[in-house]
Write an enzyme that holds these catalytic residues in place. Sequence first.
Site, PDB file in Angstrom:
ATOM      1  N   SER A  29     -14.455  22.316 -22.901  1.00  0.00           N
ATOM      2  CA  SER A  29     -14.385  23.525 -24.260  1.00  0.00           C
ATOM      3  C   SER A  29     -15.551  24.290 -23.271  1.00  0.00           C
ATOM      4  O   SER A  29     -15.477  23.611 -22.150  1.00  0.00           O
ATOM      5  CB  SER A  29     -15.855  22.690 -25.644  1.00  0.00           C
ATOM      6  OG  SER A  29     -16.191  23.540 -26.393  1.00  0.00           O
ATOM      7  N   GLY A  30     -15.430  25.652 -23.709  1.00  0.00           N
ATOM      8  CA  GLY A  30     -16.000  26.576 -22.863  1.00  0.00           C
ATOM      9  C   GLY A  30     -15.455  28.146 -22.465  1.00  0.00           C
ATOM     10  O   GLY A  30     -16.158  29.144 -22.317  1.00  0.00           O
ATOM     11  N   GLY A  31     -14.009  27.861 -23.197  1.00  0.00           N
ATOM     12  CA  GLY A  31     -13.625  29.593 -23.634  1.00  0.00           C
ATOM     13  C   GLY A  31     -14.234  30.488 -21.693  1.00  0.00           C
ATOM     14  O   GLY A  31     -13.448  29.564 -21.139  1.00  0.00           O
ATOM     15  N   LYS A  46     -12.646  16.030 -28.794  1.00  0.00           N
ATOM     16  CA  LYS A  46     -13.049  17.279 -29.017  1.00  0.00           C
ATOM     17  C   LYS A  46     -12.521  17.979 -30.341  1.00  0.00           C
ATOM     18  O   LYS A  46     -13.300  18.917 -30.565  1.00  0.00           O
ATOM     19  CB  LYS A  46     -10.941  18.005 -27.965  1.00  0.00           C
ATOM     20  CG  LYS A  46     -11.275  19.521 -28.360  1.00  0.00           C
ATOM     21  CD  LYS A  46     -12.162  20.168 -27.411  1.00  0.00           C
ATOM     22  CE  LYS A  46     -11.871  22.070 -27.942  1.00  0.00           C
ATOM     23  NZ  LYS A  46     -13.233  22.692 -27.374  1.00  0.00           N
ATOM     24  N   ASN A 101     -15.102  20.409 -32.604  1.00  0.00           N
ATOM     25  CA  ASN A 101     -14.429  21.813 -33.330  1.00  0.00           C
ATOM     26  C   ASN A 101     -14.259  22.070 -34.436  1.00  0.00           C
ATOM     27  O   ASN A 101     -14.589  22.722 -35.144  1.00  0.00           O
ATOM     28  CB  ASN A 101     -12.130  21.841 -33.008  1.00  0.00           C
ATOM     29  CG  ASN A 101     -11.900  22.375 -31.762  1.00  0.00           C
ATOM     30  OD1 ASN A 101     -12.958  22.353 -30.258  1.00  0.00           O
ATOM     31  ND2 ASN A 101     -10.900  22.296 -30.931  1.00  0.00           N
ATOM     32  N   GLU A 111     -17.911  23.339 -35.684  1.00  0.00           N
ATOM     33  CA  GLU A 111     -17.790  24.468 -34.785  1.00  0.00           C
ATOM     34  C   GLU A 111     -17.489  25.198 -36.243  1.00  0.00           C
ATOM     35  O   GLU A 111     -17.659  26.403 -36.839  1.00  0.00           O
ATOM     36  CB  GLU A 111     -16.929  24.733 -33.683  1.00  0.00           C
ATOM     37  CG  GLU A 111     -16.880  26.400 -33.157  1.00  0.00           C
ATOM     38  CD  GLU A 111     -15.986  26.261 -31.017  1.00  0.00           C
ATOM     39  OE1 GLU A 111     -17.373  26.768 -30.348  1.00  0.00           O
ATOM     40  OE2 GLU A 111     -15.421  25.957 -30.956  1.00  0.00           O
ATOM     41  N   TYR A 112     -16.016  24.974 -36.285  1.00  0.00           N
ATOM     42  CA  TYR A 112     -14.974  25.896 -37.521  1.00  0.00           C
ATOM     43  C   TYR A 112     -16.557  25.560 -38.650  1.00  0.00           C
ATOM     44  O   TYR A 112     -16.444  26.689 -39.476  1.00  0.00           O
ATOM     45  CB  TYR A 112     -13.957  25.414 -37.812  1.00  0.00           C
ATOM     46  CG  TYR A 112     -13.319  25.317 -36.818  1.00  0.00           C
ATOM     47  CD1 TYR A 112     -13.125  25.666 -35.795  1.00  0.00           C
ATOM     48  CD2 TYR A 112     -11.721  24.219 -36.962  1.00  0.00           C
ATOM     49  CE1 TYR A 112     -11.948  26.291 -34.543  1.00  0.00           C
ATOM     50  CE2 TYR A 112     -11.060  24.277 -35.616  1.00  0.00           C
ATOM     51  CZ  TYR A 112     -11.113  25.634 -35.265  1.00  0.00           C
ATOM     52  OH  TYR A 112      -9.964  25.334 -33.760  1.00  0.00           O
TER      53      TYR A 112
END
Length: 158
Positions: free
Chosen positions: A34-36, A88, A92, A95-96
């Site tokens: 993760s981290g973009g 993960k 997610n 986050e969603y």
Amino acid sequence: MKRICFDFFILQDSQRRCKSLAEKGLLFVGSGVSGGEEGARYGPSLMPGGNPEAWPHLRPIFQAICAKADGEPCCDWVGEDGSGHFVKMVHNGIEYGDMQLICEAYNLMKDALGMSHDEMAATLAEWNKGELDSFLIEISANILKYVIGVVNNVNLGS
């Protein structure tokens, strides 16, 4: 010499690979990442899981390349089999859920309260100073400040 196989795939694949590769003497690790764009520049958060024998070999590498928070690495062993991908997946999901809440708040502010984009941006920026401080709130406020303009006689800005 230990051989380590590594992937960024999905939970069930990691579980299957961990078992089948162990039978061949290979140490399998599946990791959530993760981290973009910030992670690409400064190091991601890593969530490795799989065969626990692999961790002592990977730990110095993973903890050197990952992001740091208050000097501590954003990476630790999360468990066996597909644990890295499970963590993960949960990340997610949270986050969603956050994104859905931001959409719901936008809808209420726009349609129920009649707020302009500038007013909504200011509200989100204020929220970002407190308990709701997050990257998603920050970029949502910044997006609402952006005026697109008029296209085909439709005002797309605030």
